[in-house]
Design a protein around this motif. Structure first.
Motif, mmCIF file in Angstrom:
data_model
loop_
_atom_site.group_PDB
_atom_site.id
_atom_site.type_symbol
_atom_site.label_atom_id
_atom_site.label_comp_id
_atom_site.label_asym_id
_atom_site.label_seq_id
_atom_site.Cartn_x
_atom_site.Cartn_y
_atom_site.Cartn_z
ATOM 1 N N VAL A 5 0.917 -1.485 0.181
ATOM 2 C CA VAL A 5 0.449 -0.519 0.065
ATOM 3 C C VAL A 5 0.781 0.886 0.170
ATOM 4 O O VAL A 5 0.114 2.576 -0.881
ATOM 5 C CB VAL A 5 -1.065 0.205 1.106
ATOM 6 C CG1 VAL A 5 -1.830 1.317 1.298
ATOM 7 C CG2 VAL A 5 -1.813 -1.139 1.625
ATOM 8 N N GLY A 31 0.435 -5.702 -3.331
ATOM 9 C CA GLY A 31 -0.466 -5.647 -2.133
ATOM 10 C C GLY A 31 0.674 -6.109 -0.327
ATOM 11 O O GLY A 31 -0.140 -5.727 0.944
ATOM 12 N N TRP A 52 -10.838 1.372 10.104
ATOM 13 C CA TRP A 52 -11.518 1.707 11.391
ATOM 14 C C TRP A 52 -12.032 3.398 11.159
ATOM 15 O O TRP A 52 -11.942 3.505 10.390
ATOM 16 C CB TRP A 52 -11.046 1.750 12.755
ATOM 17 C CG TRP A 52 -10.535 0.423 13.033
ATOM 18 C CD1 TRP A 52 -11.601 0.028 13.557
ATOM 19 C CD2 TRP A 52 -9.344 -0.414 12.761
ATOM 20 N NE1 TRP A 52 -10.967 -1.729 14.042
ATOM 21 C CE2 TRP A 52 -9.595 -1.339 13.480
ATOM 22 C CE3 TRP A 52 -8.086 -0.137 12.010
ATOM 23 C CZ2 TRP A 52 -9.164 -2.287 13.360
ATOM 24 C CZ3 TRP A 52 -7.682 -1.751 11.750
ATOM 25 C CH2 TRP A 52 -7.622 -2.771 12.710
ATOM 26 N N GLY A 331 1.970 0.607 11.812
ATOM 27 C CA GLY A 331 1.368 -0.989 11.685
ATOM 28 C C GLY A 331 0.253 -1.055 10.956
ATOM 29 O O GLY A 331 -0.337 -1.490 10.586
HETATM 30 C C1 LIG Z 1 -1.943 -11.046 10.229
HETATM 31 C C2 LIG Z 1 -2.287 -8.867 9.330
HETATM 32 C C3 LIG Z 1 -3.025 -9.106 10.148
HETATM 33 C C4 LIG Z 1 -2.912 -7.445 9.207
HETATM 34 N N1 LIG Z 1 -4.950 -6.901 10.126
HETATM 35 C C5 LIG Z 1 -4.466 -5.312 10.018
HETATM 36 C C6 LIG Z 1 -5.641 -5.068 9.781
HETATM 37 O O1 LIG Z 1 -6.385 -5.371 10.445
HETATM 38 N N2 LIG Z 1 -6.363 -3.849 9.642
HETATM 39 C C7 LIG Z 1 -4.967 -2.667 9.037
HETATM 40 O O2 LIG Z 1 -5.225 -1.505 9.109
HETATM 41 N N3 LIG Z 1 -2.946 -3.245 9.045
HETATM 42 C C8 LIG Z 1 -3.329 -4.772 9.063
HETATM 43 N N4 LIG Z 1 -2.191 -5.435 8.828
HETATM 44 C C9 LIG Z 1 -0.997 -4.118 8.427
HETATM 45 C C10 LIG Z 1 -1.327 -4.106 7.484
HETATM 46 O O3 LIG Z 1 -1.078 -5.171 6.303
HETATM 47 C C11 LIG Z 1 -0.316 -3.363 7.010
HETATM 48 O O4 LIG Z 1 0.673 -2.413 8.008
HETATM 49 C C12 LIG Z 1 0.247 -2.450 5.668
HETATM 50 O O5 LIG Z 1 -0.079 -3.871 3.846
HETATM 51 C C13 LIG Z 1 1.637 -2.419 5.267
HETATM 52 O O6 LIG Z 1 1.453 -1.933 3.672
HETATM 53 P P1 LIG Z 1 3.281 -1.569 3.513
HETATM 54 O O7 LIG Z 1 3.431 -1.135 2.082
HETATM 55 O O8 LIG Z 1 4.061 -0.401 4.493
HETATM 56 O O9 LIG Z 1 3.972 -3.030 3.273
HETATM 57 P P2 LIG Z 1 4.471 -4.142 2.779
HETATM 58 O O10 LIG Z 1 2.487 -4.395 2.853
HETATM 59 O O11 LIG Z 1 4.655 -5.260 3.517
HETATM 60 O O12 LIG Z 1 4.663 -4.129 1.765
HETATM 61 C C14 LIG Z 1 6.222 -4.295 1.395
HETATM 62 C C15 LIG Z 1 5.963 -4.694 -0.788
HETATM 63 O O13 LIG Z 1 7.747 -4.941 -0.885
HETATM 64 C C16 LIG Z 1 7.736 -5.657 -1.502
HETATM 65 N N5 LIG Z 1 9.394 -6.193 -0.875
HETATM 66 C C17 LIG Z 1 10.290 -6.925 0.027
HETATM 67 N N6 LIG Z 1 11.581 -7.273 -0.087
HETATM 68 C C18 LIG Z 1 11.504 -6.276 -1.806
HETATM 69 C C19 LIG Z 1 12.650 -6.085 -2.908
HETATM 70 N N7 LIG Z 1 14.217 -6.596 -2.490
HETATM 71 N N8 LIG Z 1 13.134 -5.651 -3.877
HETATM 72 C C20 LIG Z 1 11.287 -5.140 -3.907
HETATM 73 N N9 LIG Z 1 10.289 -5.434 -3.870
HETATM 74 C C21 LIG Z 1 9.937 -6.213 -1.931
HETATM 75 C C22 LIG Z 1 6.936 -6.972 -0.961
HETATM 76 O O14 LIG Z 1 6.582 -7.872 -2.364
HETATM 77 C C23 LIG Z 1 5.454 -5.807 -1.207
HETATM 78 O O15 LIG Z 1 4.475 -6.010 -1.767
HETATM 79 C C24 LIG Z 1 -1.935 -6.454 9.475
HETATM 80 C C25 LIG Z 1 -1.111 -7.346 8.977
HETATM 81 C C26 LIG Z 1 -0.719 -8.429 8.439
HETATM 82 C C27 LIG Z 1 0.930 -9.580 8.748
#
Ligand SMILES: Cc1cc2nc3c(=O)[nH]c(=O)nc-3n(C[C@H](O)[C@H](O)[C@H](O)COP(=O)(O)OP(=O)(O)OC[C@H]3O[C@@H](n4cnc5c(N)ncnc54)[C@H](O)[C@@H]3O)c2cc1C
Length: 350
Positions: A5, A31, A52, A331
């Motif tokens: 995201v 994702g 929320w 988070g």
């Molecule tokens: C089990 C679980 C339940 C959750 N429940 C909730 C909830 O109910 N409500 C809520 O708001 N949040 C919840 N969360 C948290 C939420 O999912 C995260 O806050 C959010 O998805 C994080 O997004 P991000 O883009 O910061 O990181 P990520 O979603 O981790 O994205 C990182 C991206 O980088 C990519 N990547 C990694 N390494 C490399 C590399 N070397 N080269 C290129 N790409 C790479 C990954 O594949 C991934 O696509 C939950 C998480 C989990 C695991």
């Protein structure tokens, strides 16, 4: 880099401001921690589930993307399990009001990706090295040519890079040239991956049988393996499902088996709970593109939103954007959206 995201939010903001953007994503899907198992046109969430009412960014995004939502099921009595047995509580003090995306939360990321021009998101590009060059920054990625086949090294030149992945994973998997400032590298290496040590189990049933006896599908257990259980059914109970979390345990503890989880659910909800349609047990410690090895030992949540994550480095060309770097609800998905927006603004200001 990173089509979770945060990375997608940064790419959308930069694209809207007229910048040329590429999102290098290691996996073959967008994702990240949004991961849903499709059931018809609905989805069961193996990663994030809820949003929320005090989270304006995710609410506005869901509305903009035109995704259907429904409310978390709350009605009925919750259960409490400890070594003395199972107690039925009056009402449901375990769940609070929350929203769900009916197609599954991963649909948010998929729909965000679909708003970007073709070719912007490059799947199957695992970034390995980031290097400052004479007039910019170069990103090296391993691109898998075919499943199980050879990977080739590709290089992308840019004016700036947004690192939209958990900081501890970035410092584990990526070499920086020159090296990151020591304080930043140390901070990133100890920053926990939100939910990165969590196991989530999703159990699909033919019908939401617990509702027929006035149960909410919610439980707290001190026996386990699931500590916290909730109803994950879609609107009108279709698909019917329960889900539960196995909390972070002793580092390296094994993932509970589906059998052990079903035995616990049978004790709580009765014999029908032992007869699922489908069981998914997802241990997020096993996802190499979410959590680095040993992520289950990281505990210092005070590192979240640290000012160093808001200070561009590598000659002002490197920016951080995962949910862990956010000062707003770090988070949550909301935090990832805020971090992506902040990183994009910093790139535009740079
Ligand atoms: C089990 C679980 C339940 C959750 N429940 C909730 C909830 O109910 N409500 C809520 O708001 N949040 C919840 N969360 C948290 C939420 O999912 C995260 O806050 C959010 O998805 C994080 O997004 P991000 O883009 O910061 O990181 P990520 O979603 O981790 O994205 C990182 C991206 O980088 C990519 N990547 C990694 N390494 C490399 C590399 N070397 N080269 C290129 N790409 C790479 C990954 O594949 C991934 O696509 C939950 C998480 C989990 C695991």
């Amino acid at each position: 880099m990173g089509a979770g995201v945060a990375g997608l939010a940064a790419a959308r903001a930069l694209g809207a401001a007229g910048r040329d953007v590429a999102v290098l994503e290691a996996q073959d899907r967008v994702g990240g921690r949004l991961l849903s198992h499709p059931v018809g046109d609905r989805g069961l969430d193996l990663g994030a589930t809820w949003f929320w009412s005090n989270e304006p960014r995710i609410q506005a995004l869901i509305a903009e993307l035109g995704l259907g939502t429904h409310a978390q099921h709350l009605e009925g009595d919750a259960l409490y399990q400890d070594t003395r047995g199972v107690q039925r509580l009056q009402g449901n003090p375990i769940d609070g009001p929350a929203g769900r995306v009916t197609a599954g939360m991963q649909a948010v990321a998929t729909a965000m990706g679909d708003t970007l021009p073709a070719g912007v998101v490059r799947l199957g590009h695992a970034v390995e090295r980031i290097e400052v060059t004479k007039d910019g920054i170069r990103v090296y990625a391993a691109r898998l040519e075919a499943a199980g086949g050879e990977s080739v090294r590709v290089a992308v030149d840019a004016g700036a890079v947004v690192l939209a992945l958990p900081p501890a994973l970035a410092t584990h998997a990526i070499t920086f040239e020159p090296a990151l400032p020591e304080a930043l590298a140390r901070l990133a290496a100890v920053t926990p991956v939100w939910m990165g040590a969590m196991t989530k189990a999703v159990i699909q049933y033919a019908r939401p049988f617990w509702r027929a006896t006035g149960l909410a599908g919610a439980a707290i257990s001190h026996v386990g393996p699931l500590r916290e259980i909730h109803d994950m059914s879609g609107p009108d109970g279709e698909p019917a499902a329960l889900f539960g979390f196995v909390p972070p345990r002793r580092p390296g503890a094994p993932t509970p088996t589906a059998d052990a989880i079903l035995r616990q659910l049978e004790t709580l909800f009765g014999p029908e709970a032992a007869d699922p349609r489908d069981v998914h047990v997802v241990d997020w410690r096993d996802y190499e593109y979410t959590a680095p090895p040993g992520a289950d030992g990281l505990q210092n949540y005070a590192t979240y939103g640290h000012p160093l994550y808001r200070t561009p480095t590598l000659e002002g060309r490197l920016h951080w954007a995962s949910t862990e770097t956010s000062t707003e609800v770090p988070g949550h998905i909301e935090g990832a959206l805020a971090a992506g927006a902040r990183a994009a603004a910093a790139v535009l200001a740079g």
